[in-house]
Design an enzyme around this catalytic site. Structure first.
Site, PDB file in Angstrom:
ATOM      1  N   ASN A 118       0.856  -1.193   0.000  1.00 32.90           N
ATOM      2  CA  ASN A 118       0.000   0.000   0.000  1.00 32.90           C
ATOM      3  C   ASN A 118       0.897   1.250   0.000  1.00 32.90           C
ATOM      4  O   ASN A 118       1.712   1.431   0.921  1.00 32.90           O
ATOM      5  CB  ASN A 118      -0.910  -0.051   1.234  1.00 32.90           C
ATOM      6  N   ASP A 166      -0.088   4.475   0.013  1.00 36.19           N
ATOM      7  CA  ASP A 166      -0.771   5.703   0.459  1.00 36.19           C
ATOM      8  C   ASP A 166       0.152   6.703   1.129  1.00 36.19           C
ATOM      9  O   ASP A 166       0.049   7.917   0.920  1.00 36.19           O
ATOM     10  CB  ASP A 166      -1.839   5.381   1.520  1.00 36.19           C
ATOM     11  N   HIS A 167       1.027   6.183   2.018  1.00 32.91           N
ATOM     12  CA  HIS A 167       1.744   7.130   2.869  1.00 32.91           C
ATOM     13  C   HIS A 167       2.935   7.796   2.174  1.00 32.91           C
ATOM     14  O   HIS A 167       3.515   8.744   2.706  1.00 32.91           O
ATOM     15  CB  HIS A 167       2.078   6.498   4.211  1.00 32.91           C
ATOM     16  N   ARG A 213       3.296  18.757   1.865  1.00 31.07           N
ATOM     17  CA  ARG A 213       3.953  19.959   1.344  1.00 31.07           C
ATOM     18  C   ARG A 213       3.290  20.520   0.096  1.00 31.07           C
ATOM     19  O   ARG A 213       3.707  21.559  -0.406  1.00 31.07           O
ATOM     20  CB  ARG A 213       5.411  19.623   1.003  1.00 31.07           C
ATOM     21  N   HIS A 231      -5.551   3.569  -1.272  1.00 33.68           N
ATOM     22  CA  HIS A 231      -6.859   3.827  -0.651  1.00 33.68           C
ATOM     23  C   HIS A 231      -7.250   5.254  -1.016  1.00 33.68           C
ATOM     24  O   HIS A 231      -6.553   6.193  -0.634  1.00 33.68           O
ATOM     25  CB  HIS A 231      -6.678   3.673   0.868  1.00 33.68           C
ATOM     26  N   ARG A 242      -9.579   8.123  -0.275  1.00 32.18           N
ATOM     27  CA  ARG A 242     -10.489   8.501   0.816  1.00 32.18           C
ATOM     28  C   ARG A 242     -11.327   9.697   0.402  1.00 32.18           C
ATOM     29  O   ARG A 242     -10.944  10.485  -0.458  1.00 32.18           O
ATOM     30  CB  ARG A 242      -9.686   8.841   2.074  1.00 32.18           C
ATOM     31  N   ARG A 267      -6.951  12.770   1.462  1.00 35.74           N
ATOM     32  CA  ARG A 267      -5.789  13.253   2.216  1.00 35.74           C
ATOM     33  C   ARG A 267      -4.464  12.637   1.781  1.00 35.74           C
ATOM     34  O   ARG A 267      -3.409  13.140   2.130  1.00 35.74           O
ATOM     35  CB  ARG A 267      -5.996  13.096   3.708  1.00 35.74           C
ATOM     36  N   HIS A 268      -4.515  11.547   1.026  1.00 31.30           N
ATOM     37  CA  HIS A 268      -3.242  11.064   0.462  1.00 31.30           C
ATOM     38  C   HIS A 268      -3.387  10.813  -1.051  1.00 31.30           C
ATOM     39  O   HIS A 268      -3.006  11.668  -1.829  1.00 31.30           O
ATOM     40  CB  HIS A 268      -2.630   9.886   1.241  1.00 31.30           C
ATOM     41  N   GLU A 302      -8.673   0.555  -2.561  1.00 30.06           N
ATOM     42  CA  GLU A 302      -9.605   0.497  -1.436  1.00 30.06           C
ATOM     43  C   GLU A 302     -10.465   1.757  -1.452  1.00 30.06           C
ATOM     44  O   GLU A 302      -9.948   2.866  -1.642  1.00 30.06           O
ATOM     45  CB  GLU A 302      -8.827   0.436  -0.121  1.00 30.06           C
ATOM     46  N   THR A 312      -7.658   6.493  10.540  1.00 21.87           N
ATOM     47  CA  THR A 312      -7.461   5.373   9.617  1.00 21.87           C
ATOM     48  C   THR A 312      -8.742   4.541   9.670  1.00 21.87           C
ATOM     49  O   THR A 312      -9.637   4.825  10.465  1.00 21.87           O
ATOM     50  CB  THR A 312      -6.212   4.530   9.983  1.00 21.87           C
ATOM     51  N   THR A 313      -8.837   3.516   8.816  1.00 22.81           N
ATOM     52  CA  THR A 313     -10.046   2.695   8.800  1.00 22.81           C
ATOM     53  C   THR A 313     -10.261   2.098  10.203  1.00 22.81           C
ATOM     54  O   THR A 313      -9.347   1.539  10.793  1.00 22.81           O
ATOM     55  CB  THR A 313      -9.883   1.567   7.755  1.00 22.81           C
ATOM     56  N   HIS A 316      -4.204  -4.495   7.840  1.00 20.66           N
ATOM     57  CA  HIS A 316      -4.335  -3.423   8.821  1.00 20.66           C
ATOM     58  C   HIS A 316      -3.424  -3.633  10.012  1.00 20.66           C
ATOM     59  O   HIS A 316      -3.573  -4.602  10.741  1.00 20.66           O
ATOM     60  CB  HIS A 316      -5.781  -3.202   9.292  1.00 20.66           C
ATOM     61  N   GLY A 317      -2.462  -2.727  10.140  1.00 21.39           N
ATOM     62  CA  GLY A 317      -1.573  -2.746  11.305  1.00 21.39           C
ATOM     63  C   GLY A 317      -0.514  -3.836  11.267  1.00 21.39           C
ATOM     64  O   GLY A 317       0.139  -4.098  12.283  1.00 21.39           O
ATOM     65  N   GLY A 348       0.737  -1.326   4.493  1.00 18.16           N
ATOM     66  CA  GLY A 348       1.137   0.011   4.062  1.00 18.16           C
ATOM     67  C   GLY A 348       1.993   0.758   5.059  1.00 18.16           C
ATOM     68  O   GLY A 348       3.201   0.936   4.851  1.00 18.16           O
ATOM     69  N   HIS A 349       1.378   1.183   6.155  1.00 16.12           N
ATOM     70  CA  HIS A 349       2.049   2.124   7.050  1.00 16.12           C
ATOM     71  C   HIS A 349       3.412   1.620   7.517  1.00 16.12           C
ATOM     72  O   HIS A 349       4.403   2.356   7.476  1.00 16.12           O
ATOM     73  CB  HIS A 349       1.133   2.424   8.251  1.00 16.12           C
TER      74      HIS A 349
HETATM   75  N1  PXP Z   1      -6.255  -3.006   4.142  1.00 19.28           N
HETATM   76  C1  PXP Z   1      -7.252  -2.087   4.193  1.00 19.28           C
HETATM   77  C2  PXP Z   1      -8.603  -2.498   3.737  1.00 19.28           C
HETATM   78  C3  PXP Z   1      -6.997  -0.773   4.608  1.00 19.28           C
HETATM   79  O1  PXP Z   1      -8.007   0.134   4.633  1.00 19.28           O
HETATM   80  C4  PXP Z   1      -5.677  -0.401   4.959  1.00 19.28           C
HETATM   81  C5  PXP Z   1      -5.381   1.018   5.322  1.00 19.28           C
HETATM   82  O2  PXP Z   1      -5.589   1.837   4.217  1.00 19.28           O
HETATM   83  C6  PXP Z   1      -4.681  -1.390   4.892  1.00 19.28           C
HETATM   84  C7  PXP Z   1      -4.993  -2.689   4.501  1.00 19.28           C
HETATM   85  C8  PXP Z   1      -3.261  -1.093   5.231  1.00 19.28           C
HETATM   86  O3  PXP Z   1      -3.135  -0.894   6.615  1.00 19.28           O
HETATM   87  P1  PXP Z   1      -1.755  -0.435   7.208  1.00 19.28           P
HETATM   88  O4  PXP Z   1      -1.421   0.886   6.590  1.00 19.28           O
HETATM   89  O5  PXP Z   1      -2.000  -0.359   8.687  1.00 19.28           O
HETATM   90  O6  PXP Z   1      -0.743  -1.492   6.845  1.00 19.28           O
END
Ligand code: PXP
Length: 245
Positions: free
Chosen positions: A9, A11-12, A20, A45, A47, A51-52, A72, A111-112, A197-198, A220-221
């Site tokens: 992912n 996104d970040h 910036r 993702h 949103r 925001r990203h 997503e 976050t979600t 997630h996480g 992702g994160h």
């Molecule tokens: N899966 C889904 C459905 C999510 O919404 C997210 C966050 O956008 C992730 C995975 C990734 O989560 P993380 O950034 O905590 O790894």
């Protein structure tokens, strides 16, 4: 070769860019590095507050990725229109269709916050899934690891569920069992099983060992955070090594 896949992912990378308002760092460049390192798909993702990831990133990611794109989004009419416009009847270079993962979204969330309540939102989710499937887009539902949600996810056009690992990542000791049970049930119902997630290089090994039904991890994160110190290539390769065990 392991049957497990890693979705990176990006996104970040866009979060840093948006902080910036400049054109860099580019999530498309990150996607290319992640794929070179061996990622099996690129996830992003979009949103409601943008925001990203921005609308303009989606066609750039679609055209840049060599694997496939997993977007997503919330099951709203605005988002589904966007998905159909960008991904409808398009295929990734290897010929595979792209994917949309439907997730809940609460305005203002950091976050979600949990999985989709497929029971409560049955009509909106079925309608969104049907529209996406008609446009040739594969559909996954991001749900909490609960029997009722897994059963409710057997909808036309849906071939996968992504189990929410947030509670596992927050050290809830019962969650490995819940994830294992939900993954088994999903498999029995003919749904492919992803998780996300996480997840980090610390908590992934135990999950991989405990729940063999999970075939895809979307992370992702922790990857982007770790990339700041060790580089994106290494951060991706280290996770691939864990899921190949
Ligand atoms: N899966 C889904 C459905 C999510 O919404 C997210 C966050 O956008 C992730 C995975 C990734 O989560 P993380 O950034 O905590 O790894």
């Amino acid at each position: 070769m392991s049957y497990r896949r890693l979705g990176v992912n990006v996104d970040h990378v866009a979060t840093i860019r948006q902080a910036r308002g400049v054109p860099y760092p580019d999530p498309v460049a990150a996607a290319m590095i992640a794929e070179q390192a061996g990622a099996h798909q690129i996830t992003c993702h979009i949103r409601m507050d943008r925001r990203h990831i921005q609308d303009a990133d989606l066609p750039r990611l679609r055209d840049g990725v060599q694997t496939l794109l997993n977007v997503e989004m919330a099951p709203t009419a605005e988002m589904i229109d966007l998905a159909v416009e960008v991904l409808g009847h398009r295929r990734a270079p290897a010929g595979r269709p792209h994917r949309v993962t439907l997730v809940p979204e609460r305005p203002g969330e950091v976050t979600t916050e949990g999985g989709l309540d497929v029971w409560a939102q049955h009509e909106a989710v079925s309608e969104a899934a049907a529209r996406l499937a008609e446009a040739g887009i594969r559909v996954s539902l991001f749900i909490d690891p609960e029997d009722a949600q897994v059963r409710a996810s057997r909808l036309q056009g849906v071939d996968m569920v992504e189990l929410n690992t947030a509670r596992y990542a927050e050290h809830d000791p019962d969650d490995l069992d819940r994830l294992a049970r939900a993954a088994r049930l999903a498999g029995e119902l003919g749904l492919e099983v992803a998780a996300g997630h996480g997840l980090t290089h610390h908590n992934l090994p135990e999950l991989v060992a405990a729940v063999p039904e999970i075939v895809e991890y979307n992370i992702g994160h922790s990857i982007i955070a770790r990339a700041v110190f060790v580089g994106l290539d290494r951060a991706v390769r280290d996770l691939l090594e864990i899921i190949r065990r």
